[in-house]
Design a protein around this motif. Structure first.
Motif, PDB file in Angstrom:
ATOM      1  N   LYS A  33     102.015 -19.946-107.800  1.00 34.31           N
ATOM      2  CA  LYS A  33     101.698 -20.837-109.053  1.00 34.31           C
ATOM      3  C   LYS A  33     102.621 -21.406-109.773  1.00 34.31           C
ATOM      4  CE  LYS A  33      98.450 -20.966-112.658  1.00 34.31           C
ATOM      5  NZ  LYS A  33      97.308 -20.194-113.366  1.00 34.31           N
ATOM      6  N   GLY A  34     102.868 -22.728-110.148  1.00 36.77           N
ATOM      7  CA  GLY A  34     103.862 -23.162-110.976  1.00 36.77           C
ATOM      8  C   GLY A  34     105.233 -23.484-110.149  1.00 36.77           C
ATOM      9  N   LYS A  35     105.244 -22.885-108.941  1.00 37.16           N
ATOM     10  CA  LYS A  35     106.582 -23.233-108.123  1.00 37.16           C
ATOM     11  C   LYS A  35     106.269 -24.230-107.098  1.00 37.16           C
ATOM     12  CE  LYS A  35     109.702 -19.692-109.043  1.00 37.16           C
ATOM     13  NZ  LYS A  35     110.370 -18.292-108.666  1.00 37.16           N
ATOM     14  N   SER A  36     105.017 -24.006-106.128  1.00 38.13           N
ATOM     15  CA  SER A  36     104.726 -24.993-105.151  1.00 38.13           C
ATOM     16  C   SER A  36     104.036 -26.131-105.793  1.00 38.13           C
ATOM     17  CB  SER A  36     103.796 -23.976-104.117  1.00 38.13           C
ATOM     18  OG  SER A  36     104.346 -22.958-103.673  1.00 38.13           O
ATOM     19  N   SER A  37     103.877 -27.147-104.959  1.00 36.24           N
ATOM     20  CA  SER A  37     103.334 -28.352-105.702  1.00 36.24           C
ATOM     21  C   SER A  37     101.825 -28.126-105.786  1.00 36.24           C
ATOM     22  CB  SER A  37     103.587 -29.643-104.919  1.00 36.24           C
ATOM     23  OG  SER A  37     102.990 -29.331-103.613  1.00 36.24           O
ATOM     24  N   ASN A  38     101.188 -28.785-106.805  1.00 33.42           N
ATOM     25  CA  ASN A  38      99.953 -28.702-107.076  1.00 33.42           C
ATOM     26  C   ASN A  38      99.037 -29.590-106.177  1.00 33.42           C
ATOM     27  OD1 ASN A  38      99.232 -26.359-108.347  1.00 33.42           O
ATOM     28  ND2 ASN A  38      99.029 -27.201-110.255  1.00 33.42           N
ATOM     29  N   SER A  39      98.335 -29.563-105.400  1.00 37.51           N
ATOM     30  CA  SER A  39      97.605 -30.827-104.717  1.00 37.51           C
ATOM     31  C   SER A  39      96.495 -30.247-103.741  1.00 37.51           C
ATOM     32  CB  SER A  39      98.731 -31.549-103.639  1.00 37.51           C
ATOM     33  OG  SER A  39      99.085 -30.619-102.638  1.00 37.51           O
ATOM     34  N   PHE A  40      95.686 -31.130-103.456  1.00 37.34           N
ATOM     35  CA  PHE A  40      94.555 -30.864-102.407  1.00 37.34           C
ATOM     36  C   PHE A  40      93.935 -32.201-102.094  1.00 37.34           C
ATOM     37  CE2 PHE A  40      91.106 -32.119-105.590  1.00 37.34           C
ATOM     38  CZ  PHE A  40      91.861 -32.064-106.909  1.00 37.34           C
ATOM     39  N   THR A  41      93.142 -32.146-100.990  1.00 40.37           N
ATOM     40  CA  THR A  41      92.736 -33.463-100.463  1.00 40.37           C
ATOM     41  C   THR A  41      91.111 -33.273-100.422  1.00 40.37           C
ATOM     42  OG1 THR A  41      94.551 -33.598 -99.209  1.00 40.37           O
ATOM     43  CG2 THR A  41      92.797 -34.779 -98.261  1.00 40.37           C
ATOM     44  N   LEU A  42      90.523 -34.591-100.258  1.00 48.50           N
ATOM     45  CA  LEU A  42      88.813 -34.555-100.278  1.00 48.50           C
ATOM     46  C   LEU A  42      88.783 -35.752 -99.414  1.00 48.50           C
ATOM     47  CD1 LEU A  42      87.948 -34.332-104.061  1.00 48.50           C
ATOM     48  CD2 LEU A  42      87.915 -32.506-102.501  1.00 48.50           C
ATOM     49  N   ASP A  43      87.577 -35.763 -98.818  1.00 46.70           N
ATOM     50  CA  ASP A  43      87.075 -36.996 -98.115  1.00 46.70           C
ATOM     51  C   ASP A  43      85.730 -37.132 -98.452  1.00 46.70           C
ATOM     52  OD1 ASP A  43      85.430 -35.189 -96.507  1.00 46.70           O
ATOM     53  OD2 ASP A  43      86.778 -35.368 -94.786  1.00 46.70           O
ATOM     54  N   ALA A  44      84.772 -38.046 -97.918  1.00 49.41           N
ATOM     55  CA  ALA A  44      83.367 -38.315 -98.351  1.00 49.41           C
ATOM     56  C   ALA A  44      82.575 -37.877 -97.088  1.00 49.41           C
ATOM     57  CB  ALA A  44      83.299 -39.649 -98.779  1.00 49.41           C
ATOM     58  N   SER A  45      83.092 -36.965 -96.108  1.00 51.16           N
ATOM     59  CA  SER A  45      82.310 -36.646 -94.943  1.00 51.16           C
ATOM     60  C   SER A  45      81.932 -37.889 -93.894  1.00 51.16           C
ATOM     61  CB  SER A  45      80.704 -36.025 -95.293  1.00 51.16           C
ATOM     62  OG  SER A  45      80.753 -35.106 -96.013  1.00 51.16           O
ATOM     63  N   GLY A  46      83.013 -38.566 -93.700  1.00 53.40           N
ATOM     64  CA  GLY A  46      83.046 -39.612 -92.809  1.00 53.40           C
ATOM     65  C   GLY A  46      82.718 -41.061 -93.273  1.00 53.40           C
ATOM     66  N   LYS A  47      82.237 -40.855 -94.418  1.00 51.09           N
ATOM     67  CA  LYS A  47      81.912 -42.141 -95.393  1.00 51.09           C
ATOM     68  C   LYS A  47      83.163 -42.719 -95.936  1.00 51.09           C
ATOM     69  CE  LYS A  47      78.152 -40.182 -97.285  1.00 51.09           C
ATOM     70  NZ  LYS A  47      77.385 -39.700 -98.158  1.00 51.09           N
ATOM     71  N   PRO A  48      83.063 -44.268 -96.026  1.00 53.01           N
ATOM     72  CA  PRO A  48      84.428 -44.751 -96.551  1.00 53.01           C
ATOM     73  C   PRO A  48      84.319 -44.580 -98.260  1.00 53.01           C
ATOM     74  CG  PRO A  48      82.703 -46.690 -95.850  1.00 53.01           C
ATOM     75  CD  PRO A  48      82.194 -45.191 -95.456  1.00 53.01           C
ATOM     76  N   ILE A  49      85.530 -44.088 -98.830  1.00 54.16           N
ATOM     77  CA  ILE A  49      85.675 -43.939-100.196  1.00 54.16           C
ATOM     78  C   ILE A  49      86.092 -45.313-100.636  1.00 54.16           C
ATOM     79  CG2 ILE A  49      86.841 -42.857-101.890  1.00 54.16           C
ATOM     80  CD1 ILE A  49      87.469 -40.410 -99.792  1.00 54.16           C
ATOM     81  N   MET A  50      85.233 -45.997-101.583  1.00 55.55           N
ATOM     82  CA  MET A  50      85.652 -47.401-102.076  1.00 55.55           C
ATOM     83  C   MET A  50      86.665 -47.224-103.324  1.00 55.55           C
ATOM     84  SD  MET A  50      83.992 -49.134 -99.875  1.00 55.55           S
ATOM     85  CE  MET A  50      84.438 -50.497-100.658  1.00 55.55           C
ATOM     86  N   ILE A  51      87.378 -47.974-103.103  1.00 52.06           N
ATOM     87  CA  ILE A  51      88.390 -48.070-104.120  1.00 52.06           C
ATOM     88  C   ILE A  51      88.741 -49.522-104.723  1.00 52.06           C
ATOM     89  CG2 ILE A  51      91.202 -47.887-104.826  1.00 52.06           C
ATOM     90  CD1 ILE A  51      90.825 -45.390-103.022  1.00 52.06           C
ATOM     91  N   GLY A  52      88.988 -49.796-106.089  1.00 53.78           N
ATOM     92  CA  GLY A  52      89.177 -50.911-106.415  1.00 53.78           C
ATOM     93  C   GLY A  52      89.067 -51.046-107.741  1.00 53.78           C
ATOM     94  N   GLY A  53      89.947 -52.126-108.654  1.00 54.97           N
ATOM     95  CA  GLY A  53      89.609 -52.176-110.040  1.00 54.97           C
ATOM     96  C   GLY A  53      90.529 -50.783-110.687  1.00 54.97           C
ATOM     97  N   HIS A  54      89.976 -50.623-111.815  1.00 55.31           N
ATOM     98  CA  HIS A  54      90.442 -49.366-112.685  1.00 55.31           C
ATOM     99  C   HIS A  54      89.752 -48.135-112.382  1.00 55.31           C
ATOM    100  CE1 HIS A  54      92.711 -52.439-115.086  1.00 55.31           C
ATOM    101  NE2 HIS A  54      93.510 -51.696-114.928  1.00 55.31           N
ATOM    102  N   ARG A  55      88.452 -48.272-111.827  1.00 51.40           N
ATOM    103  CA  ARG A  55      87.278 -47.245-111.872  1.00 51.40           C
ATOM    104  C   ARG A  55      87.093 -47.046-110.557  1.00 51.40           C
ATOM    105  NH1 ARG A  55      82.658 -47.446-113.922  1.00 51.40           N
ATOM    106  NH2 ARG A  55      82.368 -45.355-114.778  1.00 51.40           N
ATOM    107  N   HIS A  56      87.168 -45.788-109.970  1.00 52.98           N
ATOM    108  CA  HIS A  56      86.873 -45.608-108.572  1.00 52.98           C
ATOM    109  C   HIS A  56      85.939 -44.354-108.489  1.00 52.98           C
ATOM    110  CE1 HIS A  56      90.611 -47.609-108.714  1.00 52.98           C
ATOM    111  NE2 HIS A  56      90.948 -46.951-109.483  1.00 52.98           N
ATOM    112  N   LYS A  57      84.792 -44.597-107.451  1.00 51.75           N
ATOM    113  CA  LYS A  57      83.984 -43.525-107.095  1.00 51.75           C
ATOM    114  C   LYS A  57      84.713 -42.764-106.067  1.00 51.75           C
ATOM    115  CE  LYS A  57      78.649 -42.854-106.983  1.00 51.75           C
ATOM    116  NZ  LYS A  57      79.187 -41.523-106.759  1.00 51.75           N
ATOM    117  N   LEU A  58      84.829 -41.224-106.483  1.00 50.35           N
ATOM    118  CA  LEU A  58      85.495 -40.693-105.727  1.00 50.35           C
ATOM    119  C   LEU A  58      84.542 -39.308-105.165  1.00 50.35           C
ATOM    120  CD1 LEU A  58      88.851 -40.876-107.135  1.00 50.35           C
ATOM    121  CD2 LEU A  58      88.136 -41.941-105.269  1.00 50.35           C
TER     122      LEU A  58
END
Ligand SMILES: [Zn+2]
Length: 388
Positions: A103-128
């Motif tokens: 904690k605090g030394k390694s990078s803080n990160s994680f990954t998500l998906d939408a169970s095979g459905k596409p994740i839509m991105i665009g504009g300033h707000r994104h449904k994730l």
């Protein structure tokens, strides 16, 4: 088909930041748990793969930790995939043996998906997935991706993802352009288009220098030392951002509008030995410009020609081929043979333009200079890298 990688800063409220940190903490927990189990199993002569890990975790471990069920189950899927990849890289000799995350030394990160459905991105707000709506500072193009990674850098959270794109060849305004990469100016083109270093860049550099001076006067690790340290880090990032935007601007313009682009194949390492030049040169980031021009030329179907780095493009008259010494302080090339007077950088870029791929001889440029409107494409590039 190419792939574009995006990474951009998220605009989060405190509640969302807390949730991000919890998810990253969960990811770290899973990694360490998986690594520990793999090591113990290996000592018993058992090799555990990612699906065995996942099965064991969901059936026997997760139920013991109720806090974990409030976080996305995608996190453990990807944590075990990442662990698997880390082992693969290790066995291929590409990376060190996977280590426990601190904690605090390694990078803080994680990954998500939408169970095979596409994740839509665009504009300033994104449904994730999991987070629902999240905002970015930057307006993003409308696109879709399969997975997103969140990561923390210095208290800020970033989202990164990859999209597939089809690049169509663009209409070329000019057959061939020579590019003189500069110190005072970012680039001078043989079409007389000039890319100045952004004014904001010089300003940001000045501020950075001032803050670094301030920091050196503070008592080490005092309250105000930490405060200034944070300001220094932010100023550093601002300098890097401005530089990166300027370079993307230039390289996109080159690749989109010219059938062929001639760059000097500079020996950056050799030049770095010259202490006076080194700061300015590394600032102009020749290496980055070259790499970007290379992949963007491929993307927009133009040709990249690298000129011999030993050819003295600044010493030769672009009109008659006469050669003379040109110290850096001399800003105008005045030819005693043919009487040509041209800006030093423009003369160099014209010499580069006349270079034919693979040739080492310079020929004089005749005819009228092609002209293009002096506006570079204004599309803001947020892509950090590209491959495919
Ligand atoms: Zn001349």
């Amino acid at each position: 088909m190419s792939f574009l990688a995006y990474k951009t800063k998220l605009k989060l409220n405190n509640q969302q930041k807390t949730l991000m940190r919890r998810c990253a903490g969960y990811n770290r927990w899973l990694w360490n748990w998986g690594l520990d189990l793999k090591q113990k199993a290996y000592a018993e002569g058992i090799k555990l793969n990612k699906s065995q890990l996942r099965k064991f975790y969901t059936n026997h471990v997760k139920p013991l930790y109720p806090w974990q069920s409030s976080l996305s189950s995608k996190i453990y899927q990807y944590a075990f995939i990442d662990l698997d990849e880390a082992y693969k890289r290790f066995f291929k000799g590409l990376a060190q043996y996977p280590r426990f995350k601190k904690k605090g030394k390694s990078s803080n990160s994680f990954t998500l998906d939408a169970s095979g459905k596409p994740i839509m991105i665009g504009g300033h707000r994104h449904k994730l997935p999991f987070f629902n709506w999240l905002k970015t500072y930057e307006k993003l193009p409308i696109c879709s991706t399969k997975k997103v990674t969140f990561s923390e850098e210095g208290g800020d959270w970033f989202i990164s993802f990859v999209i597939e794109v089809d690049f169509l060849p663009t209409e070329k305004l000019v057959d061939k352009v020579g590019v003189d990469l500069g110190i005072s100016k970012l680039a001078t083109l043989s079409t007389e288009v000039i890319f100045e270093n952004p004014k904001a860049y010089a300003k940001a550099l000045k501020r950075l220098a001032r803050l670094q001076r301030d920091l050196s006067r503070k008592v080490f690790q005092s309250h105000s030392w930490y405060q200034t340290k944070l300001k220094v880090r932010l100023a550093h990032r601002k300098v890097a951002d401005i530089r990166s935007n300027g370079i993307h601007h230039l390289t996109s313009y080159l690749a989109k509008n010219h059938g062929a682009v001639v760059l000097e194949d500079l020996n950056v390492k050799g030049l770095m030995k010259n202490r006076h030049l080194s700061k300015a040169l590394s600032d102009a980031a020749f290496g980055i410009i070259r790499t970007q021009t290379e992949y963007k030329c491929e993307r927009y179907s133009s040709e990249l020609i690298l000129a011999d780095r030993f050819k003295p493009s600044s010493q030769i008259c672009s009109n008659c081929g006469h050669r003379q010494k040109m110290p850096l302080s001399v800003r105008v090339y005045s030819c005693p043979e043919c009487g040509m007077k041209k800006d030093r950088d423009l003369n160099a870029s014209l010499n580069l333009q006349s270079i034919v791929a693979g040739s080492v001889t310079l020929r004089s440029v005749d005819g009228v200079l092609p002209t293009v409107p002096c506006e570079a494409d204004s599309k803001r590039q947020s892509s950090l890298s590209s491959f495919g």
